[in-house]
Scaffold this motif. Structure first.
Motif, PDB file in Angstrom:
ATOM      1  N   ARG A  63      -1.890  62.320  51.975  1.00  0.00           N
ATOM      2  CA  ARG A  63      -2.776  62.123  53.251  1.00  0.00           C
ATOM      3  C   ARG A  63      -2.127  61.291  54.104  1.00  0.00           C
ATOM      4  O   ARG A  63      -2.125  60.200  53.942  1.00  0.00           O
ATOM      5  N   THR A  88      -5.947  58.562  44.443  1.00  0.00           N
ATOM      6  CA  THR A  88      -5.988  57.465  45.525  1.00  0.00           C
ATOM      7  C   THR A  88      -4.335  57.190  45.491  1.00  0.00           C
ATOM      8  O   THR A  88      -4.000  57.120  46.700  1.00  0.00           O
ATOM      9  N   LEU A 121      -9.523  56.819  53.283  1.00  0.00           N
ATOM     10  CA  LEU A 121      -9.656  58.292  52.405  1.00  0.00           C
ATOM     11  C   LEU A 121     -10.961  58.404  52.459  1.00  0.00           C
ATOM     12  O   LEU A 121     -12.039  57.891  51.631  1.00  0.00           O
ATOM     13  N   TRP A 125     -10.764  53.093  48.891  1.00  0.00           N
ATOM     14  CA  TRP A 125     -10.795  54.383  49.767  1.00  0.00           C
ATOM     15  C   TRP A 125     -11.121  54.065  51.311  1.00  0.00           C
ATOM     16  O   TRP A 125     -10.515  54.527  52.245  1.00  0.00           O
ATOM     17  N   ALA A 178      -2.596  60.280  47.261  1.00  0.00           N
ATOM     18  CA  ALA A 178      -2.900  60.266  48.670  1.00  0.00           C
ATOM     19  C   ALA A 178      -2.402  59.402  49.671  1.00  0.00           C
ATOM     20  O   ALA A 178      -2.081  59.723  50.910  1.00  0.00           O
TER      21      ALA A 178
END
Length: 258
Positions: free
Chosen positions: A11, A125, A63, A58, A128
């Motif tokens: 991400r 995690t 995230l 996060w 990403a």
């Protein structure tokens, strides 16, 4: 290996977690997972603390839950297996909603579900917030054997390529009147899988020979502007490793108060 390649789970972002050195994040991931696995399954509060640690990461990594949760469905088969354990295990039994369930089976199911969920969440995690191009150099800096590094890197690099080839083969079969849901097409599907395996093997052999002919030994050298990143400082190791150290502390306390 395609410096600009980004795996599907990455991400794009510019958070403090994204900017953290990849080798430190990889070590934190392994330590965190080991701490979760080592925690007694008969206890519940440590896993709540592990979840809080992940939620904090996060938040720092920007995230959202709506992005994480759908990608955690990969663990669904293990959840199905865990649900069957309370019925299959022996030993002491307990009545729950009119069903006779094994106590040890319930604990086993709980352990599989919660540890698997936390492990998948931690892995997502890392994926990403870490571009694929940073992983080879991170593995080299951590001293991973030169034989293992290219295997991992090529697996990441060519997963998308193989997925695209599977889709193309599927479309080609449909264009020729194939119906994958019909049992009599199982032979054609099996032959397609075999052909894909052979193509993948031959492609891997060609790529390996091409890399070896260019002097690649498995170790990723420091190449400014191409495959390099600043080495983690002591302060970064201490800061970035904080979630993993918290997880280790929780595991130690859990065993001490068991």
């Amino acid at each position: 290996m395609g410096a600009g390649h980004a795996h599907p789970l990455y991400r794009i972002g510019d958070s403090v977690v994204h900017r953290a050195p990849a080798e430190v994040k990889l070590v934190c991931l392994v330590v965190f997972v080991f701490a979760v696995v080592a925690t007694p399954r008969e206890m519940f509060w440590p896993y709540a603390l592990y979840a809080v640690i992940l939620l904090g990461v996060w938040r720092l990594g920007d995230l959202p839950l709506r992005w994480i949760l759908p990608r955690m469905l990969i663990e669904a088969p293990f959840v199905v297996l865990a649900v069957l354990l309370p019925f299959a295990e022996g030993g002491a039994r307990v009545e729950v909603a009119g069903l006779s369930l094994s106590v040890s089976g319930l604990y086993a199911a709980w352990g599989i579900i919660i540890k698997g969920t936390l492990g998948v969440a931690a892995s997502l995690t890392f994926a990403a917030t870490t571009p694929a191009r940073e992983l080879p150099l991170a593995l080299t800096r951590l001293g991973v054997p030169a034989t293992v590094t290219p295997i991992i890197v090529m697996m990441l690099r060519y997963t998308d390529l193989l997925s695209a080839e599977i889709r193309r083969m599927h479309i080609a079969r449909l264009a020729r009147g194939d119906s994958p849901r019909m049992m009599h097409q199982a032979g054609a599907i099996a032959k397609g899988v075999g052909a894909l395996f052979l193509r993948s093997y031959e492609r891997g052999e060609r790529v390996h020979l091409a890399m070896a002919s260019r002097g690649f030994t498995g170790a990723i050298p420091e190449m400014p502007g191409v495959a390099t990143a600043a080495r983690a400082t002591t302060a970064q190791w201490v800061t970035v490793a904080t979630p993993a150290m918290l997880a280790v502390t929780v595991a130690i306390i859990a065993w001490g108060t068991r």
